[in-house]
Design a protein around this motif. Structure first.
Motif, short mmCIF file in Angstrom:
data_model
loop_
_atom_site.label_atom_id
_atom_site.label_comp_id
_atom_site.label_asym_id
_atom_site.label_seq_id
_atom_site.Cartn_x
_atom_site.Cartn_y
_atom_site.Cartn_z
N GLN A 1 1.61 4.48 -6.69
CA GLN A 1 0.80 4.29 -7.62
C GLN A 1 0.16 2.46 -7.13
O GLN A 1 1.15 1.75 -7.77
CB GLN A 1 1.14 4.17 -9.00
N GLN A 3 -0.44 -0.53 -8.71
CA GLN A 3 -0.29 -1.79 -9.84
C GLN A 3 -2.18 -2.72 -9.74
O GLN A 3 -2.01 -2.78 -10.55
CB GLN A 3 0.73 -2.14 -9.97
N TYR A 25 -6.19 -4.09 -12.99
CA TYR A 25 -5.09 -4.19 -12.43
C TYR A 25 -4.49 -2.95 -14.50
O TYR A 25 -5.42 -3.25 -15.45
CB TYR A 25 -3.97 -5.06 -12.82
N GLU A 26 -3.54 -2.75 -14.66
CA GLU A 26 -3.26 -1.98 -15.72
C GLU A 26 -2.49 -2.77 -16.04
O GLU A 26 -2.77 -2.14 -18.01
CB GLU A 26 -2.95 -0.03 -15.16
N ASP A 27 -1.17 -3.21 -16.34
CA ASP A 27 -0.49 -3.09 -16.98
C ASP A 27 -1.14 -4.62 -17.66
O ASP A 27 -1.03 -5.68 -17.30
CB ASP A 27 0.78 -4.05 -15.92
N ASP B 59 10.01 -2.90 -4.99
CA ASP B 59 9.19 -1.45 -4.92
C ASP B 59 9.85 -0.12 -4.62
O ASP B 59 9.74 1.12 -4.55
CB ASP B 59 7.92 -1.60 -5.02
#
Lengths: 113, 114
Positions: A1, A3, A25-27, B59
């Motif tokens: 995924q 980010q 971005y999502e966060d 990650d």
């Protein structure tokens, strides 16, 4: 995924034109957004950065815009030059994570004379 | 001038072999990082360190170990190299606090696992 999503993956512009690269971005806890420039055979180097408290930062021909509501940022290069041909990465980090940067996939920019 | 040097710059390894990539920084930065760069994936964080003796998983840590024996040195270790680990690896140092601050990258180590 992913980010940090970056587009386009590659771009060709004519010398003197304006280049626009975008990232999203999502966060919502990300608060620091640098752009790195990488020439072939070299490591990335910081080009320009912006904090989430600002919406625009300019450095010569390079300007980065930040839209907190839409969670988007962009890099504009005016009067693009062949020497600007490189790969550009947007990145993001959180205040609590030191320098732990999350990078986008990069945009390969070619400026044709 | 910030300086991060990596060695080797190019390495060809065999599947199942052990590979050690080394990084040295003269910036006196507390933080050091190992990223790998692949087309379509950008730069992905493998391991990082906040100081001598500490390492943290990034990650994509599977198949990699890291070692930070001193402030200046940070190594990435592939105990059993696989072809999927063929990539360009970048080391970086930084001393930002609060999530900001510039990263200084080395010139990269190109690893090919046959």
């Amino acid at each position: 995924q992913q980010q940090v999503r970056q587009s386009p993956q590659s771009l060709t512009v004519w010398e003197g034109g304006t280049t626009v690269l975008t990232c999203s971005y999502e966060d919502s806890t990300f608060n620091y957004f640098p752009w790195y420039q990488q020439f072939p055979g070299e490591g990335p180097a910081l080009l320009i950065s912006i904090l989430s408290v600002s919406d625009k930062k300019e450095d010569g021909r390079f300007t980065t815009f930040f839209n907190k509501r839409e969670k988007k940022l962009s890099l504009h290069i005016i009067d693009s030059q062949p020497g600007d041909s490189a790969t550009y990465f947007c990145a993001a980090s959180k205040g609590s994570s030191g320098n732990k940067l999350i990078f986008g996939i990069g945009t390969l920019l070619s400026v044709k004379p | 001038e910030a300086a991060v040097t990596q060695s080797p710059r190019n390495k060809v390894a065999v599947t199942g072999g052990k590979v050690t990539l080394s990084c040295n920084q003269t910036n006196n930065h507390n933080n050091m990082y190992w990223y790998r760069q692949d087309t379509g994936h950008g730069l992905r964080l493998i391991h990082y360190s906040y100081g001598a003796g500490s390492t943290e998983k990034g990650d994509i840590p599977d198949g990699y170990k890291a070692s930070r024996p001193s402030q200046e040195n940070f190594s990435l270790i592939l105990e059993l190299a696989t072809p999927s680990q063929t990539s360009v690896y970048f080391c970086a140092s930084g001393d930002g606090t609060g999530g900001t601050g510039q990263l200084y990258f080395g010139e990269g180590s190109k690893l090919t696992v046959l």
